[in-house]
Design an enzyme around this catalytic site. Sequence first.
Site, mmCIF file in Angstrom:
data_model
loop_
_atom_site.group_PDB
_atom_site.id
_atom_site.type_symbol
_atom_site.label_atom_id
_atom_site.label_comp_id
_atom_site.label_asym_id
_atom_site.label_seq_id
_atom_site.Cartn_x
_atom_site.Cartn_y
_atom_site.Cartn_z
ATOM 1 N N GLY A 140 0.839 -1.207 0.000
ATOM 2 C CA GLY A 140 0.000 0.000 0.000
ATOM 3 C C GLY A 140 0.863 1.242 0.000
ATOM 4 O O GLY A 140 2.063 1.174 -0.271
ATOM 5 N N ASN A 141 0.273 2.386 0.276
ATOM 6 C CA ASN A 141 1.057 3.628 0.388
ATOM 7 C C ASN A 141 0.454 4.503 1.484
ATOM 8 O O ASN A 141 -0.536 4.129 2.118
ATOM 9 C CB ASN A 141 1.126 4.340 -0.957
ATOM 10 C CG ASN A 141 -0.247 4.745 -1.450
ATOM 11 O OD1 ASN A 141 -0.923 5.540 -0.813
ATOM 12 N ND2 ASN A 141 -0.670 4.177 -2.581
#
Length: 392
Positions: free
Chosen positions: A202-203
Amino acid sequence: MKIILAISGSIAAYKSAFLTRLWVKNGHEVQILMTDSARQFITPLTLSTLSKLPVISEIISENAWNNHVELGLWADAMVVAPATATTLAKMATGIADNIVTATYLSARCPVFVAPAMDLDMWTHGSTRRNLDLLRGDGCMIIPVGHGELASGLVGNGRMAEPEDIVRCVEVFFAPKKDLLNKKILVTAGPTYEALDPVRFIGNRSSGKMGFAIAEELAECGAEVTLISGPTKLTATHPSVKTLKVESAQQMFELATAEFPTHDAAILAAAVADYRPKEVSDVKIKKKEANLTIELEKTPDIAAHLGTMKQAHQRIVGFALETNDEFSNAVSKLKRKNFDFIVLNSMRDAGAGFNSDTNKISIIFDEHTFKVFDLKNKGDVAKDIVEELIKLY
Ligand code: PMT
């Protein structure tokens, strides 16, 4: 609202009593300021009875200093009504020799001016010039009325009626509905690309930027479809319909299905560019050696919407960059067929992921762009939506 009503010396000062009554009836707080000559036309007692606040007419009274700076900061709006030719001239040239003009110079709020004077004073070059200066300084000039003047002459110069002044101020503060009947798609937040049932790539996107844009669009009258990756946020405006997704693929499928029925898309999501090629259906076990995961490209939602775009549709993209910001953003703008791109750089303190603030540039092409200051994301959203409105 907190309103300063500043009265200067004109026969029209009697209308200020009606103005005060209307605002107080509408639930506003009204602080009245008067010049010395205004007191000759209407008594402070009448006005303080109506406003339920003491009237201030001097910078220094009974050895106390009336703080014009505090007054200027307190107000949500300052209305100078009536504004005589003398008061206009003092405001235009910065002569702060009374409580009205001193407060005007300290006011950070919108300032409205309702001039009142005789026909020839109104048309005089000097008055025209002063009004131009005040307009240039951001004052809103409320048009004068036509009719019989105190001198007996008939013409322009009568102060606007209290109801019209109230309406001017209301219209200014009323939420702008420039996007009424427009349907706008917004993407926000990160995407999570599953590795196994418990892990993902993810980020750090929080969704704050995209949610702020969705709320601002709705404030401007648009019907908003917000496709959001995993975030803790909830959109509160009733015109925002939120569709939650997790992965880039899910965001892609929803966005491409929704876009044809929308007038525009603003793509603020930080979509993963790669995802694990294989998703394990059981938790990947720790191994002695290193673990190599093969990644494959995710669909580029923005680029795909760019190919679907019809003549009536607009697309606004984002670029989050760490280096070669401008040229990278221009290249994305062209490649993805955006109408404009919003660039935020991780090199700017307080910009980009997760923070409550952002610092953006809006780029239309390599020669046309605007650079904005660091602002909270609500105000950044306003700047972006304002540019979208201009495209219509
Ligand atoms: O969510 P916040 O914490 O408030 O942070 C806001 C933000 C930094 C995420 C936001 O302001 C932002 O910059 N979003 C875009 C981030 C990004 O992924 O930029 P990009 O340069 O990789 O992508 C360019 C454009 O293509 C973007 O509009 C992106 O949404 C879109 N894109 C990218 C990849 C992909 N597979 N599909 C896409 O649609």
